[in-house]
Design an enzyme around this catalytic site. Structure first.
Site, short mmCIF file in Angstrom:
data_model
loop_
_atom_site.label_atom_id
_atom_site.label_comp_id
_atom_site.label_asym_id
_atom_site.label_seq_id
_atom_site.Cartn_x
_atom_site.Cartn_y
_atom_site.Cartn_z
CG LEU A 148 2.86 5.98 8.52
CD1 LEU A 148 1.87 6.75 9.37
CD2 LEU A 148 3.92 5.31 9.38
N GLY A 161 0.80 -1.22 0.00
CA GLY A 161 0.00 0.00 0.00
C GLY A 161 0.83 1.27 0.00
CB CYS A 162 0.33 4.43 1.85
SG CYS A 162 -1.37 4.78 1.36
CB ALA A 163 4.42 1.30 3.60
CB ALA A 164 4.64 0.00 -1.88
#
Length: 334
Positions: free
Chosen positions: A321, A129-132
């Protein structure tokens, strides 16, 4: 580095009106969430009128494959051109995405489109998700420590709008409809390149927090999971982890000159600013990215990095995150 956005751009008020016609949600609540998101406009994979045609997960995923390939091709060619690197010089390709699926994976199709070598090492990553975006940079750093003369390429693509859930009237879906946009980004890296240097990385996985963020996967496709306690949890744990990470390298948050932060949403950005005691303008680029493009999931932190001008010979922190719940931290040096 190159960020590419779809051609279809709309003001937030236009998206609000279109979404209200697509769902049976509480319109007053929808408008309140959209107004509070801090987003002025977003680029979308499709023209607004075409979202009524997304009548199945299969249809949405077909459009994901076609659009994601087009955007990543543009991003890769732009990044390689900026770096002065020919496609055949790329040794390692990491591709991250969490808004569509494919086998053969998207990176296999992309490699052939842009002319990478048949022996390029490929690592497709799904689910971060956003952490990738941050995690992908860390994995490039790991690879280049072992092969400093190689060229590594990170590609992130997210078409969040294609995961639209017309029958989901939950608060989580209303928040998601207010925040997320579409785009792609590519980063070219070498072990001895120019630009910000990665000094160290750290991943943090928080046990028993799977409920905070992610997808519920079913016949409907990807339905957003977004717990109301997410912001409070970030405020509770993140500052301590960042301070511990910096302390291992003899630094404190006050000594960090530049912060490259994923624009997760107004409440999350405010929580990070507050718990770390950052100066009021420390996350200006993050706020601007959110305002102009929304949350592009894994692409966002790379876009913020592209727009950031760090001070020479000073430390910087890049953070994002994502599901898990997890945090990805990088210590950079400009």
């Amino acid at each position: 580095m190159q960020t590419v956005l779809p051609d279809h751009r709309y003001a937030q008020v236009e998206i609000t009106e279109a979404f209200s016609r697509l769902t049976d949600c509480d319109e007053e609540l929808l408008r309140r969430f959209h107004a509070a998101a801090g987003v002025e406009g977003r680029n979308l994979a499709l023209p607004l009128a075409d979202y009524t045609k997304l009548d199945s997960f299969a249809r949405a995923n077909d459009i994901y494959l076609e659009t994601a390939l087009d955007l990543t091709e543009q991003a890769v060619k732009g990044a390689l051109n900026k770096a002065g690197v020919r496609p055949e010089r790329v040794d390692h390709l990491v591709l991250c995405s969490t808004t569509g699926i494919a086998t053969p994976s998207l990176d296999a199709r992309l490699a052939q489109r842009v002319g990478l070598r048949p022996d390029v090492k490929r690592v497709p990553v799904f689910g971060l998700g956003c952490a990738a975006g941050a995690s992908g940079l860390s994995r490039l750093h790991d690879y280049l420590r072992g092969w400093p003369d190689h060229v590594a390429l990170l590609v992130c693509v997210e078409l969040c709008s294609l995961t639209i859930q017309r029958d989901d009237t939950s608060l989580a879906n209303l928040v998601a409809s207010a925040l997320f946009g579409d785009g792609a980004a590519a980063v070219v890296a070498t072990g001895r390149g120019q630009g910000p240097e990665v000094v160290a990385t750290r991943s943090r996985l928080y046990p028993n927090t799977e409920h905070l963020m992610g997808w519920e996967v079913g016949p409907h496709g990807f339905r957003i999971v977004l717990d109301p306690d997410l912001t409070a949890f970030v405020e509770q744990v993140l500052a301590g982890d960042i301070k511990a990470f910096l302390a291992d390298y003899g630094l404190t948050p006050e000594q960090v000159a530049t912060w490259v932060c994923h624009p997760g949403g107004p409440k999350v950005i405010e929580a990070i600013t507050r718990t770390l005691g950052l100066p009021p303008k420390a996350l200006d680029v993050t706020w601007r990215s959110l305002r102009e493009h929304g949350n592009l999931s894994s692409v966002s932190v790379l876009h913020v990095l592209q727009e950031t001008r760090g001070r020479p010979d000073t430390p910087a922190v890049l953070l994002a995150l994502g599901p898990g719940f997890s945090a990805e931290l990088l210590l950079l040096h400009w």
